[in-house]
Design a protein around this motif. Structure first.
Motif, PDB file in Angstrom:
ATOM      1  N   LYS A 157      -2.283  -0.607 -15.353  1.00 39.55           N
ATOM      2  CA  LYS A 157      -1.382  -1.673 -14.919  1.00 39.55           C
ATOM      3  C   LYS A 157      -0.558  -1.199 -13.728  1.00 39.55           C
ATOM      4  N   SER A 158      -0.676  -1.903 -12.616  1.00 37.16           N
ATOM      5  CA  SER A 158       0.032  -1.517 -11.392  1.00 37.16           C
ATOM      6  C   SER A 158       1.510  -1.848 -11.478  1.00 37.16           C
ATOM      7  N   CYS A 159       2.335  -0.946 -10.964  1.00 37.55           N
ATOM      8  CA  CYS A 159       3.782  -1.150 -10.896  1.00 37.55           C
ATOM      9  C   CYS A 159       4.202  -1.091  -9.431  1.00 37.55           C
ATOM     10  N   TYR A 160       4.680  -2.219  -8.899  1.00 40.80           N
ATOM     11  CA  TYR A 160       5.107  -2.286  -7.505  1.00 40.80           C
ATOM     12  C   TYR A 160       6.627  -2.203  -7.357  1.00 40.80           C
ATOM     13  N   THR A 175       2.198   3.998 -11.185  1.00 41.07           N
ATOM     14  CA  THR A 175       3.401   3.892 -10.359  1.00 41.07           C
ATOM     15  C   THR A 175       3.244   4.488  -8.968  1.00 41.07           C
ATOM     16  N   ASP A 176       2.041   4.833  -8.550  1.00 44.56           N
ATOM     17  CA  ASP A 176       1.850   5.407  -7.219  1.00 44.56           C
ATOM     18  C   ASP A 176       2.391   4.503  -6.114  1.00 44.56           C
ATOM     19  N   MET A 177       2.310   3.184  -6.315  1.00 41.20           N
ATOM     20  CA  MET A 177       2.726   2.250  -5.255  1.00 41.20           C
ATOM     21  C   MET A 177       4.221   2.306  -4.967  1.00 41.20           C
ATOM     22  N   LEU A 178       5.012   2.853  -5.875  1.00 43.79           N
ATOM     23  CA  LEU A 178       6.450   2.928  -5.647  1.00 43.79           C
ATOM     24  C   LEU A 178       6.792   3.852  -4.484  1.00 43.79           C
ATOM     25  N   SER A 179       5.949   4.872  -4.263  1.00 42.89           N
ATOM     26  CA  SER A 179       6.240   5.811  -3.176  1.00 42.89           C
ATOM     27  C   SER A 179       5.044   6.086  -2.277  1.00 42.89           C
ATOM     28  N   ASN A 180       3.847   5.642  -2.679  1.00 42.19           N
ATOM     29  CA  ASN A 180       2.641   5.961  -1.914  1.00 42.19           C
ATOM     30  C   ASN A 180       1.814   4.720  -1.611  1.00 42.19           C
ATOM     31  N   PHE A 181       2.464   3.584  -1.409  1.00 40.43           N
ATOM     32  CA  PHE A 181       1.698   2.349  -1.201  1.00 40.43           C
ATOM     33  C   PHE A 181       0.766   2.478  -0.007  1.00 40.43           C
ATOM     34  N   GLY A 182      -0.513   2.127  -0.230  1.00 39.49           N
ATOM     35  CA  GLY A 182      -1.498   2.178   0.841  1.00 39.49           C
ATOM     36  C   GLY A 182      -2.269   3.477   0.932  1.00 39.49           C
ATOM     37  N   SER A 183      -1.886   4.479   0.110  1.00 38.03           N
ATOM     38  CA  SER A 183      -2.611   5.743   0.113  1.00 38.03           C
ATOM     39  C   SER A 183      -2.601   6.326  -1.294  1.00 38.03           C
ATOM     40  N   PRO A 184      -3.563   7.185  -1.615  1.00 35.50           N
ATOM     41  CA  PRO A 184      -3.631   7.746  -2.962  1.00 35.50           C
ATOM     42  C   PRO A 184      -2.394   8.572  -3.295  1.00 35.50           C
ATOM     43  N   GLY A 185      -1.841   8.365  -4.477  1.00 34.04           N
ATOM     44  CA  GLY A 185      -0.686   9.120  -4.933  1.00 34.04           C
ATOM     45  C   GLY A 185      -1.063  10.126  -6.005  1.00 34.04           C
ATOM     46  N   TYR A 186      -0.043  10.680  -6.652  1.00 39.50           N
ATOM     47  CA  TYR A 186      -0.264  11.766  -7.608  1.00 39.50           C
ATOM     48  C   TYR A 186      -1.102  11.319  -8.804  1.00 39.50           C
ATOM     49  N   GLN A 187      -0.824  10.136  -9.340  1.00 41.56           N
ATOM     50  CA  GLN A 187      -1.617   9.669 -10.481  1.00 41.56           C
ATOM     51  C   GLN A 187      -3.070   9.435 -10.096  1.00 41.56           C
ATOM     52  N   SER A 188      -3.297   8.909  -8.911  1.00 38.53           N
ATOM     53  CA  SER A 188      -4.661   8.676  -8.448  1.00 38.53           C
ATOM     54  C   SER A 188      -5.422   9.989  -8.305  1.00 38.53           C
ATOM     55  N   LYS A 189      -4.733  11.020  -7.868  1.00 40.88           N
ATOM     56  CA  LYS A 189      -5.387  12.290  -7.584  1.00 40.88           C
ATOM     57  C   LYS A 189      -5.574  13.156  -8.833  1.00 40.88           C
ATOM     58  N   HIS A 190      -4.714  12.993  -9.846  1.00 39.31           N
ATOM     59  CA  HIS A 190      -4.705  13.964 -10.939  1.00 39.31           C
ATOM     60  C   HIS A 190      -4.756  13.392 -12.356  1.00 39.31           C
ATOM     61  N   TYR A 191      -4.726  12.073 -12.519  1.00 42.56           N
ATOM     62  CA  TYR A 191      -4.655  11.502 -13.857  1.00 42.56           C
ATOM     63  C   TYR A 191      -5.843  10.597 -14.168  1.00 42.56           C
ATOM     64  N   ILE A 214       7.853  12.799 -10.052  1.00 40.36           N
ATOM     65  CA  ILE A 214       7.460  11.456 -10.444  1.00 40.36           C
ATOM     66  C   ILE A 214       8.276  11.010 -11.647  1.00 40.36           C
ATOM     67  N   ILE A 215       8.374   9.688 -11.831  1.00 40.58           N
ATOM     68  CA  ILE A 215       9.203   9.171 -12.900  1.00 40.58           C
ATOM     69  C   ILE A 215       8.542   9.406 -14.261  1.00 40.58           C
ATOM     70  N   ASN A 216       9.308   9.330 -15.324  1.00 40.21           N
ATOM     71  CA  ASN A 216       8.844   9.685 -16.655  1.00 40.21           C
ATOM     72  C   ASN A 216       7.631   8.869 -17.102  1.00 40.21           C
ATOM     73  N   ALA A 217       7.539   7.623 -16.628  1.00 31.84           N
ATOM     74  CA  ALA A 217       6.455   6.754 -17.078  1.00 31.84           C
ATOM     75  C   ALA A 217       5.097   7.296 -16.692  1.00 31.84           C
ATOM     76  N   THR A 218       5.014   8.215 -15.746  1.00 32.21           N
ATOM     77  CA  THR A 218       3.731   8.741 -15.303  1.00 32.21           C
ATOM     78  C   THR A 218       3.309   9.964 -16.109  1.00 32.21           C
ATOM     79  N   ASP A 219       4.229  10.558 -16.864  1.00 35.98           N
ATOM     80  CA  ASP A 219       3.945  11.816 -17.527  1.00 35.98           C
ATOM     81  C   ASP A 219       3.932  11.633 -19.028  1.00 35.98           C
TER      82      ASP A 219
END
Length: 220
Positions: A157-160, A175-191, A214-219
């Protein structure tokens, strides 16, 4: 945005282009080609074909409004699509990037390619997840081998905008879109979002170390 022709007048190629764009399976965009961000796991689970391949040739054919690029590939490994097409030799894409066409280098890199099968042919577009193999993280490679498959029954589920919440136990909050909109973020790369023994879905990090920024919801 360009207008879409009525269904009765739509050519097979344009119909497929609309399908590829609506699937939103990537991070890339070009003028008149807009793609929503998508986690690599979603790209994997929603594709007919997922392969690692090297491009060994290309040609332009007169098909579609601006022509079609046909890439000849050497398939290195297949991750998804065994029952549909166990061996892929050609990849098709629009010649124009404005119509979501993909430009690949010949005899230079190995690529991860995700795509759709239409009329016995494999098509890719800018909204698919297409990446150089050497640019993928260790976690993404492990995801392709087995982790992403384990999570195809889960929903990412995407979080904008904050606050964001999951609405069922089969969702992982992306939650990658909160700080990495338009490019792969930490969750995309490692989760990967995987169903756990308790029946719920949650993020699985695996190889990568935790990222305290990253915020708690990602971990999990």
């Amino acid at each position: 945005m360009r207008a879409v022709a009525p269904a009765a007048a739509m050519t097979p190629w344009l119909g497929l282009l609309v399908l590829l764009s609506s699937c939103s399976l990537g991070y890339w965009g070009a003028e008149a080609c807009t793609c929503s961000p998508s986690h690599p796991q979603d790209a994997f689970c929603n594709s007919d074909i997922v392969i690692r391949a090297r491009v060994v040739g290309k040609k332009l054919v007169k098909e579609g409004p601006f022509g079609t690029l046909v890439y000849t590939i050497k398939q290195m490994k297949m991750y998804r699509g065994f029952s549909r097409m166990p061996h892929v030799q050609y990849i098709y894409t629009e010649a124009s990037e404005s119509l979501c066409g993909v430009k690949l280098e010949v005899n230079k890199y190995q690529y991860l390619l995700t795509g759709r099968i239409y009329d016995g042919k494999v098509y890719i577009g800018l909204c698919n997840f297409v990446e150089r193999w050497d640019q993928l993280t260790i976690s993404q490679r492990k995801g392709l081998n087995y982790r992403y498959h384990l999570g195809c029954n889960c929903k990412i589920k995407s979080c904008y905008y904050l606050p964001c919440f999951v609405s069922s136990n089969n969702e992982c909050l992306w939650t990658d879109m909160l700080s990495n909109f338009g490019s792969p973020g930490y969750q995309s790369k490692h989760y990967a979002c995987i169903r756990q023994k308790g029946g719920y879905c949650s993020w699985y990090r695996g190889w990568a170390p935790p990222d305290k920024s990253i915020i708690n919801a990602t971990d999990p």
